[in-house]
Write a protein that holds these residues in place. Structure first.
Motif, PDB file in Angstrom:
ATOM      1  N   ASN A   1      70.946  31.094  49.468  1.00 49.27           N
ATOM      2  CA  ASN A   1      71.840  32.142  50.340  1.00 49.27           C
ATOM      3  C   ASN A   1      72.114  31.393  51.745  1.00 49.27           C
ATOM      4  O   ASN A   1      72.565  32.308  52.623  1.00 49.27           O
TER       5      ASN A   1
ATOM      6  N   ARG B   1      70.788  41.066  55.474  1.00 45.64           N
ATOM      7  CA  ARG B   1      71.534  42.232  56.419  1.00 45.64           C
ATOM      8  C   ARG B   1      70.541  43.076  57.160  1.00 45.64           C
ATOM      9  O   ARG B   1      70.738  44.023  57.538  1.00 45.64           O
ATOM     10  N   LYS B   2      69.483  42.219  57.266  1.00 45.29           N
ATOM     11  CA  LYS B   2      68.303  42.707  58.255  1.00 45.29           C
ATOM     12  C   LYS B   2      67.814  42.095  59.445  1.00 45.29           C
ATOM     13  O   LYS B   2      66.914  41.541  59.397  1.00 45.29           O
TER      14      LYS B   2
ATOM     15  N   SER C   1      75.228  32.795  54.909  1.00 45.48           N
ATOM     16  CA  SER C   1      74.769  34.353  55.053  1.00 45.48           C
ATOM     17  C   SER C   1      74.717  35.205  56.339  1.00 45.48           C
ATOM     18  O   SER C   1      74.096  36.140  56.818  1.00 45.48           O
TER      19      SER C   1
ATOM     20  N   ASP D   1      66.322  53.465  58.776  1.00 50.99           N
ATOM     21  CA  ASP D   1      67.381  53.888  57.761  1.00 50.99           C
ATOM     22  C   ASP D   1      68.232  54.975  58.209  1.00 50.99           C
ATOM     23  O   ASP D   1      67.502  56.074  58.223  1.00 50.99           O
TER      24      ASP D   1
ATOM     25  N   ARG E   1      73.613  48.532  54.739  1.00 51.36           N
ATOM     26  CA  ARG E   1      72.718  48.429  53.766  1.00 51.36           C
ATOM     27  C   ARG E   1      73.466  48.324  52.508  1.00 51.36           C
ATOM     28  O   ARG E   1      74.135  49.308  52.106  1.00 51.36           O
ATOM     29  N   ASP E   2      73.213  47.179  51.723  1.00 50.44           N
ATOM     30  CA  ASP E   2      73.877  46.810  50.406  1.00 50.44           C
ATOM     31  C   ASP E   2      73.156  45.962  49.751  1.00 50.44           C
ATOM     32  O   ASP E   2      72.460  45.223  50.339  1.00 50.44           O
ATOM     33  N   THR E   3      73.470  45.768  48.653  1.00 49.65           N
ATOM     34  CA  THR E   3      73.006  44.457  47.747  1.00 49.65           C
ATOM     35  C   THR E   3      74.069  43.469  47.449  1.00 49.65           C
ATOM     36  O   THR E   3      73.991  42.473  46.694  1.00 49.65           O
ATOM     37  N   VAL E   4      75.245  43.775  47.982  1.00 50.53           N
ATOM     38  CA  VAL E   4      76.414  42.844  47.704  1.00 50.53           C
ATOM     39  C   VAL E   4      76.246  41.679  48.461  1.00 50.53           C
ATOM     40  O   VAL E   4      75.898  41.933  49.769  1.00 50.53           O
ATOM     41  N   LYS E   5      76.694  40.608  48.065  1.00 53.53           N
ATOM     42  CA  LYS E   5      76.470  39.511  48.777  1.00 53.53           C
ATOM     43  C   LYS E   5      77.298  39.217  50.150  1.00 53.53           C
ATOM     44  O   LYS E   5      78.584  39.958  49.917  1.00 53.53           O
TER      45      LYS E   5
ATOM     46  N   LYS F   1      57.760  37.624  49.135  1.00 51.32           N
ATOM     47  CA  LYS F   1      59.032  37.208  48.905  1.00 51.32           C
ATOM     48  C   LYS F   1      59.324  35.757  48.253  1.00 51.32           C
ATOM     49  O   LYS F   1      58.615  35.016  48.951  1.00 51.32           O
TER      50      LYS F   1
ATOM     51  N   ASP G   1      66.152  39.143  54.070  1.00 55.81           N
ATOM     52  CA  ASP G   1      67.331  39.827  53.630  1.00 55.81           C
ATOM     53  C   ASP G   1      68.186  39.485  54.844  1.00 55.81           C
ATOM     54  O   ASP G   1      67.892  40.178  55.861  1.00 55.81           O
TER      55      ASP G   1
END
Length: 682
Positions: A527, A390-391, A362, A547, A399-403, A521, A388
Motif C-alpha cells: 500500500n 484514509r485516516k 496511498s 464519524d 470513509r471507504d474501503t476502495v483503494k 494490525k 489506514d
C-alpha cells in the motif's frame, strides 16, 4: 595509466581545454579529502570479500530495473566504500590486495555490462555519481580500456533542462568528469550552476524565502530534494574551498540560515518529520533522513567554523523550542521541551503530495491538514504499512474501503486560496478552507504552549459520501483509558468524550459519533511502495476519529490534544477546560486561552472576545490578540496572500457608551507575503 589516457584524449580532441593544474588539483584534493573525512560505512564491510568471481553479489538481482530506489545502486555504493577503505590511511583494509582485486572485479562488471535503468535519473545522476567517485579514488590503478568504459558512462551527463536540486546533481557529475578528464571546457559553467542554486528562489523551485524547499513546482520537498540540496551544497562548499570557484560569504550565511531556520525545525529525537518527508516513506527512512541532517551539520562546522555552536546543537540534542509557520509551503511546526507537533496543508498555490517510481502509493491525503505529534520519536516510525491511509491524523476524508487513487507526478492542489497561518509569542494559528472531491470544511488549528485546539465547521459532502475526521492514528504500546479511568480497547460514543493514551490527553468537545480503538494490525507495504515485500510482525495501532456519517451538511467538530498530560489529570483538565471555544461557525472560528484570543475570520465579521471588547474585521483573515493591561497587541495575516490591505475595528463597551477605533492594515507583499502585520497598544 590515467595520464596516458588524458594525453591520448588531448591529441584526438582539439576542442578540449587543458585545465590550469593548480585549480583542478585544489578541487581533486578537496574532493578526495572530503571522502576520506567520512567514516567507512560499517554495514558495507561484510560485502568486501564475498564477491562472486564475476564481480557480482548473490543478494542482488542484476535483472532488476525498478524505477525508484533501484536496489542495484547498492553494487556501486559497496564499491565506493571499498575504495575508501582501500585508500584511507589507518583503515584496517588500507592497501589490502584482496580488497583491491575485488574493487576491480566489481567495477569491471558494471562498466562491462553498462547497466542502465529506464528512469532518466539513474544514467544522468545516480550512476555517474558513484562511477565517477570510484574512478577518482582508483584512477591510478584502472587500465585504459576499463577507464574509457567508465568515461562512456560519465560522458552521458548533460545539463539539459534540469532545475533545482536535479541541476545541482548533473552539474556535480560534470565537475567530476572535468577533474577525471583534466578538462575545463564545462568546469566554470558547472560550478557556477551549483553555486547559483545557493540563493533564495523567487517563484521558482529551490530554497524558499521562508527556508523551506520546493521541487516539482510549488511543492514542499524538505526531506527529499531539500535534504539532498543541504548535503550537496555543504559538500561543494568543502570541495570548492580555496579555489577560484569558491562560494561567497553571503552564500555560506544563507546555508547557515537554511540549517537554523529550515532543516533544524523538522528533526526530533533521531527521526525526521513525516510532514516534511515528501514521497519517500520508506522503511527506516525517518531515521536515515535524521542522520543525514546530523552528518551535514558536522561537515558544515568545517565550512563555517565561527558558528560551530549552531551545528553542534543540531548534531546533538537540537533542543530548539518555539513555533514557526512556513507561508511558502503551508507547514506549521511547534516545538516544546516535551514534544514536536507539525501541521501540513496545501492550497491553490501550494501543491500537495506526489507519487511516482512506485513510491507513496496511498498518500492521497498527506497534505490535507495532516497533524503529527511526536514525543519519543517512535510514534509513527515505520507505521506506513499499518496505516489506514484514509485516516491520516488531522484530516477530514471520505470513509471507504476502495483503494485510494495514486496522485502521480503532477501532484494536486485544492481549490482554495484561504490557507495560511501565523505565529505570535509561543502561540500559532493555521487554517484552511478545505475543498476537495466534493468535501468542504473550515479546518483551523490553534496551538498554545501545552496543547492544540482543533476546530472544524461547515463540513459538507456530496450525496452518499461518508465523512470522517481523524484525530490520531499511531502505534500503541500502552493501555487506552477514558476519563473515568476505565481501560478500553474499543469504544463508540455519540457524546463528547475524553481519552488518555501514551502520555497524551484527547478532549473532544464537539463530535456526533466518536470512535476509538486499539487494534492489532498486519503490515502491508504494497500500500506504500511497490518494491518492498519484507514481512513485518503485526502491531497495535491506536486510532481516534469522529464519524460524521453520510450526506453531511454543515457539520462541525472540536477537540484538543494535550501531548504531555498525566493520566490522573485527564478528568480534571476535561472538566476545568483551560481553553474556551468562543466560536465555531462557517464564518468565524475562535479560541481563548489565558490572555490570548485566536481568531479565524473566514468571512468579514464581528466577534465579542469578552464582556467589554468586540473586534470586527472587514476581510477574511487570521488574527491573534493578546490582552495586556487593558491594551491589545494584535497580529493579523492574509491567508489568501492576495490582499494589499484590510481594516479592523476594536470597540470597547462601557456602561453608557461604546468607544471604537479603526485600524488600517497593510499586508506584507513580495517575499514577505503571508506573514503577519503587528498592531501594538490598541
Amino acid at each position: 595509466m590515467r595520464n596516458l589516457i588524458i594525453l591520448l584524449a588531448l591529441v584526438f580532441s582539439s576542442s578540449a581545454t587543458k585545465a590550469p593544474k593548480s585549480q583542478l588539483s585544489i578541487l581533486e584534493n578537496n574532493w578526495v579529502n572530503y571522502l576520506f573525512n567520512e567514516e567507512v560505512n560499517q554495514e558495507m564491510v561484510p560485502y568486501f570479500f564475498n564477491l562472486n568471481p564475476d564481480g557480482t553479489w548473490d543478494d542482488l538481482d542484476y535483472t532488476n530495473r525498478q524505477r525508484g530506489n533501484w536496489p542495484l545502486r547498492n553494487h556501486l555504493f559497496r564499491i565506493v566504500e571499498m575504495a575508501k577503505a582501500y585508500h584511507q590511511k589507518g583503515n584496517q583494509y588500507y592497501k589490502n590486495e584482496d580488497l583491491g582485486d575485488n574493487i576491480h572485479l566489481a567495477y569491471n562488471y558494471w562498466v562491462n555490462k553498462d547497466l542502465v535503468n529506464p528512469n532518466w535519473w539513474y544514467p544522468q545522476i545516480g550512476v555517474p555519481q558513484n562511477i565517477g567517485v570510484i574512478m577518482l579514488l582508483m584512477q591510478d590503478e584502472i587500465n585504459a580500456e576499463q577507464w574509457q568504459k567508465g568515461m562512456t558512462i560519465m560522458d552521458r551527463v548533460v545539463f539539459g533542462k534540469n532545475t533545482g536540486q536535479n541541476l545541482v546533481w548533473v552539474s556535480s557529475n560534470i565537475v567530476l568528469r572535468s577533474i577525471l578528464k583534466n578538462d575545463t571546457t564545462l568546469l566554470t559553467e558547472a560550478t557556477e550552476k551549483i553555486r547559483n542554486e545557493m540563493q533564495m528562489a523567487n517563484d521558482v523551485e529551490g530554497l524558499q524565502p521562508d527556508y523551506s524547499f520546493h521541487q516539482h513546482g510549488r511543492q514542499l520537498q524538505f526531506g527529499n530534494y531539500g535534504l539532498h540540496f543541504l548535503e550537496d551544497q555543504v559538500k561543494w562548499m568543502f570541495i570548492l574551498k580555496d579555489s577560484e570557484y569558491d562560494y561567497a560569504p553571503d552564500q555560506i550565511e544563507l546555508m547557515r540560515d537554511y540549517f537554523a531556520q529550515g532543516q533544524r525545525w523538522v528533526i526530533w529525537k533521531g527521526v525526521y518529520d513525516i510532514n516534511s518527508s515528501g514521497r519517500q516513506l520508506f522503511p527506516n527512512e525517518q531515521v536515515k533522513k535524521y542522520k543525514r541532517v546530523y552528518k551535514a551539520a558536522v561537515e558544515m562546522k568545517k565550512n563555517d567554523p565561527n558558528h560551530s555552536d549552531l551545528y553542534k546543537t543540531i548534531s546533538k540534542g537540537n533542543e530548539l523550542i518555539g513555533v514557526k509557520h512556513f507561508p511558502f509551503s503551508e507547514l506549521t511546526v511547534q516545538r516544546t521541551e516535551q514534544y514536536i507537533s507539525t501541521i501540513r496543508m496545501c492550497s491553490s498555490r501550494i501543491k500537495g503530495s506526489e507519487s511516482g517510481n512506485g513510491e507513496n502509493l496511498s498518500g492521497y491525503y498527506l497534505a490535507d491538514g495532516a497533524m503529527y505529534v511526536m514525543k519519543t520519536g517512535k510514534e509513527y516510525l515505520n507505521i506506513y504499512p499499518y496505516w489506514d491511509w484514509r485516516k491520516i491524523p488531522g484530516t477530514t476524508s471520505v470513509r471507504d474501503t476502495v483503494k485510494l487513487p495514486e496522485i502521480g507526478w503532477g501532484s494536486y492542489n485544492i481549490a482554495s486560496d484561504f490557507v495560511g497561518g501565523l505565529t505570535y509569542d509561543d502561540c500559532a494559528i493555521t487554517s484552511m478552507q478545505y475543498k476537495r472531491d466534493g468535501i468542504t470544511a473550515n479546518k483551523s488549528y490553534f496551538l498554545f504552549p501545552e496543547f492544540t485546539v482543533c476546530l472544524g465547521s461547515g463540513i459538507s459532502g456530496q450525496s452518499n459520501q461518508h465523512l470522517q475526521t481523524t484525530i490520531e492514528q499511531c502505534f500503541s504500546t500502552s493501555p487506552l483509558y477514558n476519563s473515568n479511568g476505565k481501560v478500553l480497547s474499543k469504544d463508540r460514543t455519540a457524546n463528547a468524550a475524553s481519552f488518555w493514551h501514551q502520555e497524551s490527553g484527547y478532549i473532544i468537545n464537539q463530535g456526533k459519533d466518536i470512535v476509538v480503538d486499539v487494534e492489532k494490525k498486519a503490515a502491508n507495504w504494497s500500500n506504500v511502495i511497490d518494491w518492498w515485500s519484507e514481512k513485518e510482525e503485526a502491531k497495535n495501532v491506536f486510532t481516534l476519529s469522529i464519524d460524521h456519517g453520510k450526506d453531511i451538511k454543515n457539520d462541525k467538530y472540536a477537540y484538543a490534544v494535550f501531548p504531555n498530560m498525566k493520566k490522573e489529570n485527564l478528568a480534571k483538565i476535561d472538566q476545568e477546560q483551560a481553553y474556551q471555544i468562543i466560536s465555531n461557525t462557517e464564518e468565524i472560528q475562535a479560541v481563548q486561552f489565558d490572555n490570548y484570543t485566536a481568531i479565524v475570520f473566514h468571512k468579514p465579521g464581528t466577534i465579542k472576545i469578552n464582556n467589554s471588547i468586540e473586534i470586527a474585521c472587514n476581510v477574511p483573515a487570521i488574527l491573534s490578540c493578546k490582552e495586556d493591561h487593558n491594551q491589545l497587541q494584535i497580529a493579523i495575516c492574509d491567508p489568501t496572500q492576495k490582499l494589499e490591505s484590510g481594516q479592523i475595528t476594536v470597540s470597547r463597551i462601557h456602561i453608557a457608551d461604546i468607544v471604537s477605533s479603526t485600524h488600517v492594515i497593510s499586508f506584507p507583499i513580495g517575499i514577505e507575503k503571508g506573514k503577519p502585520a503587528i498592531l501594538s497598544k490598541i
